[in-house]
Write an enzyme that holds these catalytic residues in place. Structure first.
Site, PDB file in Angstrom:
ATOM      1  N   GLU A   1      51.060  51.480  55.405  1.00  0.00           N
ATOM      2  CA  GLU A   1      50.208  52.075  56.345  1.00  0.00           C
ATOM      3  C   GLU A   1      49.954  50.897  57.184  1.00  0.00           C
ATOM      4  O   GLU A   1      49.406  49.680  56.810  1.00  0.00           O
ATOM      5  CB  GLU A   1      49.289  52.694  55.463  1.00  0.00           C
ATOM      6  CG  GLU A   1      49.550  53.432  54.715  1.00  0.00           C
ATOM      7  CD  GLU A   1      48.459  54.092  53.686  1.00  0.00           C
ATOM      8  OE1 GLU A   1      47.267  53.709  53.965  1.00  0.00           O
ATOM      9  OE2 GLU A   1      48.752  54.776  52.825  1.00  0.00           O
TER      10      GLU A   1
ATOM     11  N   GLU B   1      48.171  54.176  45.889  1.00  0.00           N
ATOM     12  CA  GLU B   1      46.565  53.500  45.233  1.00  0.00           C
ATOM     13  C   GLU B   1      46.362  54.128  43.857  1.00  0.00           C
ATOM     14  O   GLU B   1      45.421  54.904  43.674  1.00  0.00           O
ATOM     15  CB  GLU B   1      45.498  54.317  46.371  1.00  0.00           C
ATOM     16  CG  GLU B   1      45.659  53.705  47.666  1.00  0.00           C
ATOM     17  CD  GLU B   1      44.977  52.218  47.782  1.00  0.00           C
ATOM     18  OE1 GLU B   1      44.851  51.581  46.881  1.00  0.00           O
ATOM     19  OE2 GLU B   1      45.004  51.883  49.079  1.00  0.00           O
TER      20      GLU B   1
END
Ligand code: IPT
Length: 978
Positions: free
Chosen positions: A482, A411
Site C-alpha cells: 500500500e 493487518e
C-alpha cells in the site's frame, strides 16, 4: 458454557470440502439470485427456526434482492469503522443485539433438469456476511462463516421437481467478524450469487491446472491434476492427455501485458469443464520476483469490491469496468484487498491481463487497540478457522494464470496461525509466492512488504540497507503493498516513488491505496461516509480514499498515476533536436502503439506528424530519433513539443484505437515578455481613483470596477485553502499536521490592515499587513498598480514578518467577478487539476471549460481544481462572450469556483456546495504540495511552500466577445477522457 454456532470459533459444519470454482460447464445449473422473502430480527434468536420448516407462510414478509445487503435495502443501516470493532472485544462472543436476516426462496427445477440423475446436486453460496445457517425443504444443511469465500452443500437427495424451499438465516455478527475487521463498511447479507449446480455422475470434482513456461526453451508444460480421472484437450496446441499426465509444447507465455490464454477442456466421464490456460512461471531469483525469467514491476492498485448503490454486491459489468479502467490507466496489478474478490473478477484478470495478489479474507486489526492481546491469529483455537479460510481461497482460485501471489491477509499482527496458513499454502501450491505485510521478519513470506514507507526508507530498502530487520530479509524482493493514499485531493509524491522503483532492482513497485471511494449513494448527502448513518463509532470519510470516485469517474489522482507509470519514456535533446524513446514494458514490444509529435504554440498554431518508432523495440530498449524542426511560429510565441504514444495499428482487448498510453511535453521556445503596462496617471475623483480601465476606492485602495465590470470582491492577498485530507494528516503519522496547525494559527481568518494608499506619477501603491489575530506573525503586502490606458497591472510584493514555522497553504490573490463570467479559457496546464506534487498529467495547452466543470468533486469537499503553469487566463460571460483576461508574471496557479474557500472549508458533503452570485478567482503565485499524510508521508521538501519574500504580477485586460466558435472542451488527442 457451550457457545452457539455463530459464536464458536469453528469455521462451520456440513459444507463440502473446498474446490476449484468455475463459472460454466456442460452440467446444468440454476441461479437462485433474485427476489427473496426477508425478515429482519434485532437479535440472533437461534432457537426459533420454524420459518425453515415446510409450509411456513412468509407471505407477510418484505423482500430483498439477492445478491445484496439488507442494510442497503431499507433494513437497518451500514456502519463504517476503519480498524476498531464496532462491538466489545471479547472473542469469540458477539453482542446480543445482532441483526439477523431470515431469507426464504422457493424454486422449481427447470424442465430440462436431468430428473433421472436428480440425486446429484450442489448448492453453492459465493459470499454471505458474516454467518449463515441453511435449510432446504425443512432439512438443515449446516452453517458457515468466512464471508467472502464460497461454501457448498450436497442437496440432491432433498430436491423436488417443484416447490423447493431454501431458507437461510444470516447473522451480522459472529466469531467470524473478529477475523473480518477490514477497513470498510460492515454490510451483512447474501451479497454474492447463490447457485444450484447439477452434479452428474462422473462429474469433475476438484482439479488443479499446472501450466508453467520455460523462457529458455520457449515451451510450456501442462498438467491437470483431477480428483476424477479424465482427459485434457487443448486443440490449438494439439494437446490430448490424461489428467495427471504432463505434456510440454511450444507456447506463447501468459503475462499481464500479453495475456495469452489457450482454451482447453477437462473431460471427466460425466462433465466437460472449459479451461482457460495461461502458461507462466513465477519465482524469486537473485532477490527479485521474476515471471518467465524477467523482473516485473508492479504498477498496482488495491481494489475493494464496491458499488455506491449495492455495496459489495457487484455485477459482471461493474467488474469489467474496473479492469478496463485499470488497463486504460496503465495499471498492471491488483491486490485484492482484503479478501478474495468475486471469482469472475479473476476470470477478467486472466483474460485482460493483470498481475494479482489474491488476499485471504482475514484481518484482526482491532486487536492493536488491546496491544494485540487475544489476537486470534496467535491462538491455536482459531487455527482451524484460519486454515479453512486459506484453503477456501487457494482451492477456489488456484486455476487462474493471473494469480501469482497468495497473501495471508491484512493487518493481523503476527502469530502461529499465520505460519500454519503459510505452511499449508506452500505444501498445496509450490508454484506461487506468499505475501504478508504484517510480519517484519518475513519468516513466512517470499517478499518484504511495507505500507506507506516514505521515500527515504524505500531508497534504503532498494539499496538492501534496511538494517531494522533480520539479515535474511535483505535478500528478498521488496514491494509497497500500500502506498500513495488516494484520500481526497492527491496523492502527491508518486513520481518520486516511481524513480526509486526504476533505480533499484529490488523495489518492484507498489499498489496505490486504493482503487475506489466507498461513498454510498445518499439522498441528502450525495455520497455518504462514516457517521452519516448515525453510527456511534466511526471513522468518517477515511472510507473515501480511491483513485476513482464512487461512480467510477477517474479522479485527477488516477490521471496523474497513469502518467507516472506509463510504459513508454521520452527524453528530448533540444540541442540535437532528437528524442530518445524507451520501452518501459516488462514483456511487450511497441507493435501495438503508434507515435505522434506535435508542436503547439500560444498563438494556437499547431503542427504535427507521426514519429517512426520501431514497433519491434523490446522491453527496456531505447531508440534515438530525429524530430522535424519547430515551426516558424515558435519564434514569437511560446512553443511546446508534445509526444504521444497511442494504441494504433491493431486494437487491444482493453481499449479502442487511438487510446492514449503515454505522453510527454518539452518547451522548445521561451515565453515572450509581457509588454509593460505603464504611462497612465492615477487620478483621484471624489471617493474614487481611476487608473486606465480600473476604478478604485480612494479610501481603501481596493479595485472596484475593471473595464466596467463591477467586481463583487476586490483583489487581495489570500493564503488560505480548504485543508485537504492530506493537509489534515492522520493521528498516527509522523510530522506536523499542517491542516490543523494552519487553523490553530488562524490562517483561515487573516486580517488585512491598511497602512497607506499612495498616488505617485504612474503608480497607485496600497500598503498593507496581512496577519491572523492573536499572533505576531504576518505578511507585509504591497500592491502596486500601473496602467497603459487599456491594461491594468498589479504587482504584489510579500515580505513575511515574525517566525513562520508552517508552510503556507497558498500564496496569491483572490477576487470576485459577477456570476455571469462562468466560462474559462487559459493557456497553461490542463485539462485536469494539478498541485506541485500531483502535476504529472498536466499538459500545457489552450484549455476551455465552464467554471462548474473545473471543480473536482471530492466526496468530502476540500481544496481542488487548481490549474498549473498558467500563462494567461480569461473569464468570459458565455462561450463567446466578453470578459477579463489576466496574464501572469511568472506563470501562476489558476482556480475559479462559485463558492468561497470558506464555504468549501465548511462543507462536509458535495450537496453543501451551492453556487452563489460570484465567480471566485484565485491567481496563485504558490501552492503547497499535497503529499500523502492522510496515511503516509507528508509533502517532500521540494514541493513545500514556505513563507519567504515574494514578488509576482498580473496584467488585466479586456477580453472582447469572440464571434468564433470555441474549440471543443475536452482532453487533447491521445488522452482518455473521464
Ligand atoms: C492500512 C490498511 O491496510 C488499509 O485497509 C486501509 O485502512 C489503509 O491503511 C488506510 O486507508 S492500515 C494503516 C493503519 C496503515
Amino acid at each position: 458454557m457451550e457457545l452457539p454456532y455463530l459464536e464458536d470459533v469453528s469455521p462451520g459444519t456440513g459444507s463440502l470440502p473446498p474446490r476449484a470454482w468455475y463459472a460454466r460447464s456442460d452440467a446444468t445449473s440454476l441461479s437462485l439470485n433474485g427476489s427473496w422473502r426477508f425478515r429482519l430480527s434485532p437479535a440472533a434468536d437461534t432457537a426459533d427456526d420454524s420459518f425453515a420448516s415446510d409450509g411456513y407462510d412468509a407471505g407477510a414478509w418484505d423482500t430483498v434482492a439477492v445478491p445484496g445487503h439488507w442494510v442497503l435495502q431499507g433494513h437497518g443501516a451500514p456502519i463504517y469503522t476503519n480498524m476498531v470493532y464496532p462491538f466489545p472485544v471479547d472473542p469469540p462472543r458477539v453482542p446480543t443485539e445482532n441483526p439477523t436476516g431470515d431469507h426464504l426462496r422457493t424454486f422449481d427445477l427447470p424442465d430440462d433438469w436431468p430428473t433421472t440423475t436428480i440425486g446429484g446436486a450442489t448448492l453453492r453460496f459465493d459470499g454471505v456476511e458474516s454467518c449463515a445457517r441453511v435449510w432446504l425443504n425443512g432439512t438443515e444443511l449446516g452453517e458457515f462463516k468466512g464471508s467472502r469465500l464460497p461454501h457448498e452443500f450436497t442437496v440432491g437427495h432433498l430436491l423436488k421437481p417443484s416447490g423447493n424451499v431454501l431458507a437461510v438465516r444470516v447473522h451480522q455478527w459472529s466469531s467470524g467478524s473478529y477475523l473480518e475487521d477490514q477497513d470498510q463498511w460492515w454490510l451483512p447479507g447474501i451479497f454474492r450469487d447463490v447457485t444450484l449446480l447439477h452434479r452428474p455422475e462422473g462429474c469433475a470434482l476438484d482439479f488443479f491446472t499446472h501450466a508453467s513456461y520455460d523462457h529458455r526453451a520457449g515451451t510450456g508444460t501442462l498438467r491437470v491434476d483431477s480428483d476424477v480421472d479424465g482427459r485434457v484437450t487443448v486443440p490449438e496446441l494439439g494437446v490430448d492427455v490424461a489428467t495427471g499426465e504432463s505434456v510440454t509444447v511450444d507456447v506463447e507465455p501468459w503475462t499481464a501485458e500479453t495475456p495469452r490464454l489457450y482454451d482447453g477442456v477437462l473431460a471427466t466421464p460425466g462433465e466437460r469443464v472449459p479451461l482457460r490456460i495461461g502458461f507462466r512461471t513465477v519465482a524469486v531469483e537473485d532477490g527479485v520476483i521474476k515471471v518467465n525469467g524477467r523482473r516485473i514491476l508492479f504498477r498496482g492498485v488495491n481494489r475493494h469490491e464496491f458499488h455506491p448503490q449495492t455495496g459489495r454486491a457487484l455485477d459482471l459489468a461493474t467488474m469489467r469496468t474496473d479492469v478496463l479502467l485499470m488497463k486504460q490507466h496503465n495499471i498492471n496489478a491488483v491486490r485484492t484487498s482484503h479478501y478474495p474478490p468475486h471469482p469472475a473478477f479473476l476470470d477478467l484478470c486472466d483474460e485482460l491481463g493483470l498481475w494479482v495478489i489474491d488476499e485471504c479474507d482475514l484481518e484482526t486489526h482491532g486487536f492493536t487497540e488491546q496491544g494485540w492481546r487475544g489476537n486470534p491469529v496467535d491462538d491455536d483455537r482459531w487455527t482451524p478457522a484460519l486454515l479453512d479460510r486459506a484453503a477456501r481461497m487457494v482451492e477456489r482460485d488456484k486455476n487462474h494464470a493471473s494469480v501469482i501471489i497468495w497473501s495471508l491477509g491484512n493487518e493481523c499482527g503476527t502469530g502461529r496461525g499465520l505460519t500454519a496458513m503459510a505452511r499449508w499454502i506452500r505444501a498445496r501450491d509450490a508454484d506461487r509466492l506468499i505475501h504478508y505485510e504484517g510480519d517484519a521478519t518475513c519468516a513466512d513470506t517470499d517478499m518484504y512488504s511495507r505500507m506507506y514507507a516514505d521515500h527515504a526508507e524505500v531508497e534504503r530498502i532498494g539499496r538492501r540497507e534496511d538494517t531494522d530487520g533480520p539479515r535474511s530479509r535483505r535478500h528478498l524482493p521488496f514491494i509497497l503493498c500500500e502506498y500513495g493514499h488516494a484520500m481526497g485531493n492527491g496523492p502527491g509524491g508518486l513520481s518520486e516513488y516511481q524513480a526509486l522503483f526504476d533505480a533499484h532492482e529490488r523495489n518492484q513497485g507498489g499498489f496505490i491505496w486504493e482503487w475506489i471511494d466507498h461513498g454510498l449513494a445518499h439522498p441528502e448527502f450525495g455520497y455518504a461516509y462514516g457517521g452519516d448513518f448515525g453510527e456511534e463509532l466511526h471513522d468518517g470519510n477515511f472510507v473515501c480514499d480511491g483513485l476513482v470516485f464512487p461512480d467510477r469517474m477517474p479522479s485527477p489522482g488516477l490521471e496523474a498515476y497513469k502518467r507516472v507509470i506509463q510504459p513508454v519514456g521520452f527524453a528530448y535533446d533540444a540541442g540535437a533536436g532528437t528524442v530518445r524513446v524507451t520501452n518501459l514494458h516488462d514483456f511487450a514490444d511497441l507493435s501495438h502503439l503508434s507515435f505522434e509529435w506535435t508542436y503547439i504554440s500560444d498563438d494556437e498554431a499547431s503542427e504535427g506528424g507521426e514519429l517512426a518508432v520501431p514497433p519491434e523495440l523490446g522491453p527496456g530498449e531505447s531508440v534515438e530519433l530525429k524530430l522535424p524542426d519547430p515551426p516558424l511560429a515558435s519564434r514569437d510565441a511560446e512553443t511546446f513539443l508534445h509526444l504521444a504514444a497511442m494504441v494504433g495499428v491493431t486494437t487491444t482487448n482493453w481499449t479502442k484505437l487511438d487510446h492514449g498510453v503515454a505522453r510527454a511535453e518539452f518547451r522548445v521556445s521561451p515565453r515572450p515578455a509581457i509588454p509593460p503596462a505603464t504611462g497612465e496617471r492615477p487620478q483621484r475623483e471624489g471617493d474614487f481613483i481611476t487608473l486606465g480601465p480600473g476604478t478604485f476606492d480612494a479610501r481603501t485602495g481596493e479595485l472596484h470596477t475593471l473595464n466596467d465590470i463591477p467586481l463583487t470582491s476586490a483583489p487581495r492577498l489570500d493564503i488560505w485553502r480548504a485543508p485537504t485530507d492530506n493537509d489534515n494528516g492522520a493521528s498516527w503519522q509522523g510530522g506536523q499536521r499542517n491542516g490543523l496547525v494552519w487553523r490553530e494559527l488562524g490562517l483561515h481568518r487573516m486580517q488585512h490592515r491598511l497602512d497607506a494608499v499612495e498616488l505617485t506619477d504612474e503608480l497607485l501603491t496600497v500598503r498593507t499587513r496581512v496577519a491572523p489575530a492573536a499572533r505576531d506573525i504576518g505578511l507585509r503586502t504591497v500592491y502596486r498598480w500601473t496602467s497603459d490606458a487599456t491594461r491594468l497591472r498589479l504587482a504584489v510584493s510579500v515580505m513575511p514578518e515574525g517566525e513562520w514555522t508552517v508552510p503556507l497553504p497558498r500564496l496569491g490573490i483572490r477576487l470576485g467577478l459577477p456570476a455571469e463570467y462562468g466560462v474559462a479559457q487559459w493557456f497553461g496546464g490542463g485539462p485536469c487539476e494539478a498541485y506541485p506534487d500531483t502535476a504529472a498529467a498536466s499538459d500545457i495547452g489552450t484549455w476551455f471549460m465552464q467554471v462548474d466543470r473545473m471543480q473536482t468533486p471530492y466526496v468530502r469537499p476540500q481544496e481542488n481544481g487548481a490549474r498549473a503553469d498558467v500563462r494567461w487566463a480569461e473569464l468570459r460571460a458565455g462561450f463567446d462572450g466578453e470578459g477579463v483576461r489576466v496574464a501572469g508574471e511568472p506563470a501562476f496557479w489558476f482556480t475559479a469556483r462559485r463558492w468561497t474557500t470558506e464555504q468549501l472549508d465548511a462543507a462536509t458533503h458535495r450537496t453543501d456546495l451551492v453556487p452563489g452570485d460570484t465567480v471566485w478567482v484565485h491567481l496563485d503565485h504558490g501552492q503547497h504540495g499535497i503529499g500523502s499524510q492522510s496515511c503516509g508521508p507528508g509533502v517532500l521538501p521540494q514541493h513545500q511552500l514556505h513563507a519567504a519574500p515574494a514578488e509576482f504580477a498580473f496584467t488585466f485586460a479586456r477580453r472582447d466577445a469572440a464571434p468564433q466558435v470555441p474549440p471543443p472542451v475536452g482532453p487533447p488527442p491521445g488522452r482518455t477522457s473521464p
